[in-house]
Scaffold this motif. Structure first.
Motif, PDB file in Angstrom:
ATOM      1  N   GLU A 118      69.079  68.113  39.566  1.00 13.93           N
ATOM      2  CA  GLU A 118      70.167  69.070  39.751  1.00 13.93           C
ATOM      3  C   GLU A 118      70.062  69.830  41.067  1.00 13.93           C
ATOM      4  N   TRP A 119      68.967  69.654  41.821  1.00 10.96           N
ATOM      5  CA  TRP A 119      68.748  70.495  42.993  1.00 10.96           C
ATOM      6  C   TRP A 119      69.855  70.324  44.045  1.00 10.96           C
ATOM      7  N   GLU A 120      70.287  69.095  44.241  1.00 11.62           N
ATOM      8  CA  GLU A 120      71.315  68.854  45.261  1.00 11.62           C
ATOM      9  C   GLU A 120      72.610  69.579  44.892  1.00 11.62           C
ATOM     10  N   ASP A 121      72.968  69.524  43.607  1.00 10.33           N
ATOM     11  CA  ASP A 121      74.171  70.215  43.155  1.00 10.33           C
ATOM     12  C   ASP A 121      74.019  71.721  43.285  1.00 10.33           C
ATOM     13  N   VAL A 122      72.828  72.247  42.965  1.00  8.05           N
ATOM     14  CA  VAL A 122      72.588  73.688  43.093  1.00  8.05           C
ATOM     15  C   VAL A 122      72.732  74.117  44.546  1.00  8.05           C
ATOM     16  N   THR A 123      72.164  73.337  45.449  1.00  5.11           N
ATOM     17  CA  THR A 123      72.265  73.664  46.878  1.00  5.11           C
ATOM     18  C   THR A 123      73.719  73.683  47.333  1.00  5.11           C
ATOM     19  N   ALA A 124      74.503  72.699  46.865  1.00  6.36           N
ATOM     20  CA  ALA A 124      75.926  72.656  47.235  1.00  6.36           C
ATOM     21  C   ALA A 124      76.664  73.872  46.685  1.00  6.36           C
ATOM     22  N   ARG A 125      76.368  74.271  45.462  1.00  9.07           N
ATOM     23  CA  ARG A 125      77.035  75.440  44.864  1.00  9.07           C
ATOM     24  C   ARG A 125      76.656  76.726  45.584  1.00  9.07           C
ATOM     25  N   LEU A 126      75.408  76.816  46.033  1.00  4.33           N
ATOM     26  CA  LEU A 126      75.008  77.988  46.817  1.00  4.33           C
ATOM     27  C   LEU A 126      75.822  78.062  48.109  1.00  4.33           C
ATOM     28  N   ALA A 127      75.979  76.915  48.763  1.00  6.68           N
ATOM     29  CA  ALA A 127      76.751  76.889  50.007  1.00  6.68           C
ATOM     30  C   ALA A 127      78.209  77.255  49.763  1.00  6.68           C
ATOM     31  N   GLU A 128      78.746  76.888  48.585  1.00  9.83           N
ATOM     32  CA  GLU A 128      80.136  77.213  48.249  1.00  9.83           C
ATOM     33  C   GLU A 128      80.312  78.668  47.823  1.00  9.83           C
ATOM     34  N   GLY A 129      79.218  79.345  47.522  1.00  4.91           N
ATOM     35  CA  GLY A 129      79.308  80.728  47.059  1.00  4.91           C
ATOM     36  C   GLY A 129      79.660  80.855  45.593  1.00  4.91           C
ATOM     37  N   GLU A 150      71.563  81.474  29.667  1.00  7.97           N
ATOM     38  CA  GLU A 150      72.493  81.703  28.553  1.00  7.97           C
ATOM     39  C   GLU A 150      72.964  83.156  28.514  1.00  7.97           C
ATOM     40  N   ALA A 151      72.039  84.099  28.726  1.00  8.99           N
ATOM     41  CA  ALA A 151      72.414  85.521  28.712  1.00  8.99           C
ATOM     42  C   ALA A 151      73.355  85.848  29.862  1.00  8.99           C
ATOM     43  N   ALA A 152      73.096  85.272  31.035  1.00 15.46           N
ATOM     44  CA  ALA A 152      73.950  85.536  32.196  1.00 15.46           C
ATOM     45  C   ALA A 152      75.386  85.097  31.930  1.00 15.46           C
ATOM     46  N   ALA A 153      75.549  83.946  31.298  1.00 15.45           N
ATOM     47  CA  ALA A 153      76.895  83.443  31.028  1.00 15.45           C
ATOM     48  C   ALA A 153      77.693  84.420  30.190  1.00 15.45           C
ATOM     49  N   ARG A 154      77.020  85.109  29.256  1.00 20.28           N
ATOM     50  CA  ARG A 154      77.727  86.082  28.410  1.00 20.28           C
ATOM     51  C   ARG A 154      78.272  87.249  29.226  1.00 20.28           C
ATOM     52  N   ALA A 155      77.651  87.531  30.364  1.00 22.21           N
ATOM     53  CA  ALA A 155      78.111  88.638  31.211  1.00 22.21           C
ATOM     54  C   ALA A 155      79.057  88.157  32.298  1.00 22.21           C
ATOM     55  N   GLY A 156      79.461  86.892  32.228  1.00 25.93           N
ATOM     56  CA  GLY A 156      80.322  86.365  33.273  1.00 25.93           C
ATOM     57  C   GLY A 156      79.586  86.151  34.577  1.00 25.93           C
ATOM     58  N   VAL A 157      78.272  85.944  34.495  1.00 27.27           N
ATOM     59  CA  VAL A 157      77.437  85.733  35.672  1.00 27.27           C
ATOM     60  C   VAL A 157      77.031  84.266  35.711  1.00 27.27           C
ATOM     61  N   ARG A 158      77.301  83.601  36.813  1.00 28.96           N
ATOM     62  CA  ARG A 158      77.005  82.174  36.948  1.00 28.96           C
ATOM     63  C   ARG A 158      75.568  82.004  37.446  1.00 28.96           C
ATOM     64  N   ALA A 159      74.700  81.517  36.571  1.00 24.53           N
ATOM     65  CA  ALA A 159      73.280  81.387  36.889  1.00 24.53           C
ATOM     66  C   ALA A 159      72.873  79.924  36.893  1.00 24.53           C
ATOM     67  N   VAL A 160      72.031  79.563  37.829  1.00 27.44           N
ATOM     68  CA  VAL A 160      71.473  78.216  37.916  1.00 27.44           C
ATOM     69  C   VAL A 160      69.985  78.348  38.217  1.00 27.44           C
ATOM     70  N   ALA A 161      69.253  77.253  38.004  1.00 25.23           N
ATOM     71  CA  ALA A 161      67.801  77.292  38.192  1.00 25.23           C
ATOM     72  C   ALA A 161      67.338  76.128  39.047  1.00 25.23           C
ATOM     73  N   ILE A 162      66.264  76.366  39.762  1.00 26.52           N
ATOM     74  CA  ILE A 162      65.525  75.298  40.444  1.00 26.52           C
ATOM     75  C   ILE A 162      64.092  75.378  39.948  1.00 26.52           C
ATOM     76  N   ASN A 163      63.663  74.318  39.242  1.00 26.10           N
ATOM     77  CA  ASN A 163      62.289  74.282  38.756  1.00 26.10           C
ATOM     78  C   ASN A 163      61.839  72.833  38.635  1.00 26.10           C
ATOM     79  N   SER A 164      60.627  72.647  38.148  1.00 25.18           N
ATOM     80  CA  SER A 164      60.035  71.308  38.139  1.00 25.18           C
ATOM     81  C   SER A 164      60.714  70.349  37.176  1.00 25.18           C
ATOM     82  N   THR A 165      61.532  70.845  36.243  1.00 29.37           N
ATOM     83  CA  THR A 165      62.122  69.962  35.229  1.00 29.37           C
ATOM     84  C   THR A 165      63.539  69.507  35.572  1.00 29.37           C
ATOM     85  N   ASN A 166      64.144  70.057  36.642  1.00 34.67           N
ATOM     86  CA  ASN A 166      65.546  69.714  36.892  1.00 34.67           C
ATOM     87  C   ASN A 166      65.777  69.244  38.327  1.00 34.67           C
ATOM     88  N   ALA A 167      64.847  68.452  38.843  1.00 35.88           N
ATOM     89  CA  ALA A 167      64.974  67.981  40.226  1.00 35.88           C
ATOM     90  C   ALA A 167      66.294  67.246  40.446  1.00 35.88           C
TER      91      ALA A 167
END
Length: 697
Positions: free
Chosen positions: A106-117, A87-104
C-alpha cells in the motif's frame, strides 16, 4: 480564532468522533487542544488509559486541517494500535493511513494520496524514521508539509521509561528539524517525573505545555493471589477463569508460558488463544478481532499484546507472573475497564519471576566491548555493511547486534544507509555512569514490584505513587482495602490436571542444514548446504528452560554456580519418556555424548543412564581439542562454527553403521550438536539422533 469559537468547533468534532450529541470534554482535553491549535505549542499529556488521548489528536487534526494545515504525522509503536486508530479516525471524519512492515503493497498508494493532499493522518512506526529511502526521500517533504506531529506512547523515548525503544530516540532529531509553529503532541499513560522531565527536554523544554491528570482507575479492582508453584497457579486459573467478568487478557512472561497455558485451557474446554511475538501477523490480527467481538474468553499473551490495544469493555486482566516494574504493570492492566463500571485485575506471581526479570534487564543493555568491535569493523571496511555481514565479522548474536546498531545510530556513531550500515566517524564512548544509573533504576523497580505483591498498602495508590501521582489515595476496592473477592483455594483434582499438563515432555531440535555466511572471513572452508550424509536427524529435548513445567527443575540444574551433579532420577525418567514417545525411523544402536567442560558428571550420568535403560552400548564422549585451543564463548553462528570446527573427533569410538543417540546437556545455537553429529556420521553412523536435557528457548 477566539477560545469560545475554538471550543465550539472542537466540541462538534468530539461529538462526531464518539457519535454522541451529549459528549463533553474530560478535564484537560480542551486545554491540550487549545495549546496545539490555538497557540501552535508543544504539549505533553500524561493521563490514565481511557481518558481520551486519541480524542485530543484527532480533534486537533480536524481543526488544523480545516485551517489549511498539512497532515498530522502520528508515530505509533504497534501495528495493532494503528488498526484501532485508523478506525477511530474515520469516526471523526479524519482520513488516516499507515505505513508499516505489514502493508508494503500500500505504500505507493499512500505516497500518492499524500501528494494529492487527501490524507489527514499518517501513522508511522518509529522504525520507518530510519529507513534510508523514507528518511532521505520522503521524510524531508513530509516535514515541510506536516501540520502536527504526535508521539504516542511517548515514554518509549526515555531511557527511564519501562519500554524504552532506541528507534524512538530519533524523534528528538525530527522535532529539532521541524519548522516553528508546527505543534507537537506527546502522549502516555505511564510516565513518572523522571520520564516526564526527559520527554519534555526532547520536546524543547521552554515550549512545552504539560497536562497531567490523576492516574487512579476507579473501575479496576486489584488483587494478588500467591500460590506455591506453576501447577497451583494453572489449577487456580482452570477453576476460576469462568468467574472472571466478560473477556480479557492473561499475560505471561515468556512465549513458552503463553503457549503452554493456552493449550491447557483449550484442553479443558475454554475458548482461548495464544498471542506472542512469534505468532503469525494474520493470526494476531484475527485473535484481536475475536477478543473484541467476545468470541474468545481470553488471549493468553506476552507483552506483544500491550500498548494501545483498544477494547473498552475488557472485563479482566490476569498475570501469570509479574512484570518487572509497577509502571509496566500499570500500563498492561490499564487495558481493562475503560468503558465498564468494574473490571478485575489479578496477579499470580511466580518464584521464577525475578530470574526472568534479570535476564531481560541484561539482554537490553548495550555492551562496551561489542560496540567497539562493531565500530572497528565498520571503520576498517570503509563501506556500508549489511547486518548479516557485520554479524559474520563480529562475535554478537543477531538480536543483540540489531539493538546495538540502533543505539549506536541514535548516538550518531553509525548510520543506516542503502546497503546496510556505515560508521560516521564521530567519536563514541560507552557511558558507564548512564547505564549504571539505568541498571540501578531497574533494580529499584523490581524491588517496588515485590513490595506491590506484599500488599502493605492500597494497590491502586501504590501504583499511582510509583508514577509520582500526588493524588494517590486508598481506592476502597482492591483486596487490601476491601478484602479478597476471589479465594486462593484450589481443588486437588484441578492441581492434578495442571500437573499432568506441565509434565508433558519433549520439544523438537531442528537440525542445521546450511552453513552460516561469512565463514570464509574466519578461515573456515565451509559454505552452502551441509552434505546430506553429514547432517544430524531431527532431535528432541526434554524441555525449554522457559517452560512452565520441566523448565523449573532444569533452570535449577543449569543455574549459575550450580554444582555438577549426576542427573536426578526424576529428570532421567522424564528423558526416558521422551525417547519412548520419539517416532524415529530406526531405533538407535548405541549412545555417545558431547564432551563437556562444565558438566561432565551430568552428561556422563545422563548418557550412561539412557544407555542402561535402553540396553544399548555407551560409546563414551567424543574427543575434544584441549580447552586452551578454543577461542572461548561465541555469540553468533559464524563464530560458533569457527570455534567448534575441527574440535570434535570420533577416533577410537566403536561407531556402528547404524543410528547413534547423541546426548548433550543444553542446546542454544545447535552448532555443537551439528558438528559433533557430523563427526559421528563421518565415522560411519547411518544417522545421528540428537538429544538434550534442555533448550534455551
Amino acid at each position: 480564532m477566539a477560545d469560545t469559537d475554538l471550543e465550539t468547533r472542537a466540541l462538534a468534532a468530539l461529538r462526531r468522533l464518539v457519535g454522541r450529541e451529549d459528549a463533553a470534554f474530560h478535564d484537560g482535553q480542551f486545554e491540550a487542544i487549545a495549546a496545539l491549535v490555538g497557540e501552535r505549542r508543544r504539549a505533553l499529556v500524561v493521563q490514565r488509559t481511557g481518558w481520551g488521548k486519541s480524542a485530543v489528536y484527532f480533534v486537533a487534526t480536524r481543526l488544523l486541517r480545516d485551517q489549511g494545515a498539512g497532515p498530522t504525522v502520528l508515530v505509533s509503536p504497534l501495528i495493532a494500535l494503528m488498526r484501532d486508530q485508523i478506525e477511530a479516525a474515520a469516526r471523526a471524519g479524519v482520513r488516516a493511513v499507515a505505513i508499516n512492515s505489514t502493508n508494503a503493497h500500500e505504500w505507493e498508494d499512500v505516497t500518492a494520496r499524500l501528494a494529492e493532499g487527501t490524507v489527514d493522518v499518517l501513522l508511522l512506526s518509529p522504525e520507518r524514521l530510519n529507513n534510508p529511502a523514507f528518511r532521505d526521500e520522503q521524510l524531508p517533504r513530509l516535514v515541510e508539509q506536516m501540520g502536527m506531529l504526535v508521539v504516542d506512547e511517548a515514554h518509549c523515548i526515555s531511557d527511564w521509561g519501562h519500554d524504552f525503544r532506541p528507534d524512538y530516540r530519533r524523534l528528538g532529531d525530527l522535532i529539532a528539524r521541524m519548522p516553528d509553529g508546527v505543534p507537537v503532541l506527546a502522549t502516555t499513560a505511564t510516565a513518572n517525573e523522571r520520564v516526564v522531565g526527559d520527554v519534555v527536554e526532547q520536546l524543547g523544554a521552554d515550549r512545552v505545555t504539560t497536562i497531567r491528570g490523576p492516574l487512579a482507575r476507579a473501575s479496576l479492582r486489584l488483587g494478588v493471589i500467591r500460590l506455591p508453584d506453576a501447577a497451583s497457579r494453572l489449577a487456580w486459573l482452570l477453576a476460576h477463569l469462568d468467574d472472571l467478568p466478560g473477556s480479557g487478557i492473561i499475560y505471561t512472561l515468556t512465549v513458552s508460558a503463553a503457549e503452554d497455558t493456552a493449550r491447557l485451557l483449550r484442553e479443558q474446554g475454554h475458548e482461548v488463544r495464544a498471542y506472542t511475538g512469534q505468532t503469525d501477523a494474520d493470526e494476531r490480527a484475527e485473535s484481536e478481532r475475536l477478543l473484541k467481538d467476545n468470541r474468545v474468553k481470553a488471549l493468553v499473551a506476552t507483552s506483544a499484546l500491550g500498548m494501545g490495544f483498544d477494547k473498552p469493555d475488557l472485563g479482566f486482566v490476569l498475570h501469570l507472573g509479574a512484570p518487572s516494574s509497577p509502571v509496566a504493570y500499570y500500563q498492561q492492566v490499564g487495558r481493562a475497564g475503560r468503558a465498564t463500571a468494574s473490571a478485575d485485575v489479578v496477579l499470580l506471581p511466580g518464584p521464577e519471576d525475578e530470574e526472568i526479570w534479570r535476564y531481560f534487564a541484561t539482554a537490553s543493555m548495550p555492551d562496551a566491548e561489542h560496540a567497539r568491535r562493531v565500530l572497528d569493523t565498520l571503520g576498517d571496511a570503509g563501506r556500508p555493511m549489511s547486518t548479516g555481514a557485520i554479524e559474520a565479522a563480529v562475535d554478537i548474536r543477531r538480536t543483540r547486534l540489531e539493538l546495538l546498531l540502533k543505539v549506536l545510530d541514535v548516538d550518531g556513531a553509525v548510520r543506516r544507509v542503502r546497503g546496510g550500515w556505515e560508521a560516521t566517524g564521530a567519536s563514541w564512548a560507552y557511558d558507564v555512569e548512564r547505564y549504571e544509573r539505568i541498571a540501578a533504576a531497574r533494580r529499584a523497580e523490581q524491588a517496588d514490584m515485590l513490595a506491590y505483591e506484599r500488599g502493605d498498602e492500597c494497590r491502586m495508590a501504590f501504583l499511582q505513587s510509583r508514577l509520582d501521582d500526588d493524588t494517590a489515595a486508598p481506592c476502597g476496592r482492591c483486596d487490601v482495602c476491601a478484602g479478597a473477592w476471589l479465594g486462593a483455594g484450589i481443588d486437588a483434582g484441578r492441581v492434578s490436571e495442571a500437573a499432568r499438563s506441565l509434565d508433558r515432555v519433549g520439544v523438537p531440535i531442528e537440525p542445521r542444514r546450511q552453513w552460516p555466511t561469512g565463514l570464509d572471513r574466519l578461515g573456515v572452508p565451509h559454505r552452502g548446504r551441509l552434505p546430506a550424509e553429514e547432517q544430524a536427524a531431527a532431535g528432541r529435548g526434554l524441555a525449554r528452560l522457559t517452560d512452565l513445567g520441566w523448565g523449573g527443575p532444569l533452570r535449577q540444574l543449569f543455574a549459575e554456580g550450580a554444582p555438577d551433579t549426576p542427573v536426578p532420577e526424576a529428570v532421567l525418567a522424564a528423558c526416558v519418556r521422551v525417547l519412548a514417545e520419539w517416532d524415529w525411523d530406526a531405533r538407535p544402536a548405541a549412545v555417545a555424548s558431547v564432551p563437556s567442560r562444565r558438566r561432565p558428571v551430568l552428561i556422563d550420568s545422563l548418557a550412561t543412564g539412557l544407555a542402561r535403560v535402553g540396553r544399548l552400548p555407551y560409546l563414551g564422549p567424543l574427543h575434544a581439542a584441549p580447552a586452551e585451543a578454543r577461542r572461548g564463548p561465541a555469540g553468533n553462528s559464524a563464530f560458533r562454527v569457527a570455534e567448534l570446527d575441527g574440535r570434535f573427533s570420533a577416533a577410537g569410538l566403536a561407531v556402528p553403521p547404524a543410528p547413534v543417540l547423541l546426548v548433550d546437556d543444553l542446546v542454544d545455537s545447535r552448532w555443537t550438536l551439528t558438528l559433533a553429529a557430523r563427526e559421528l556420521r563421518r565415522a560411519g553412523a547411518s544417522a545421528v539422533l540428537p538429544f538434550a536435557l534442555a533448550l534455551t528457548s
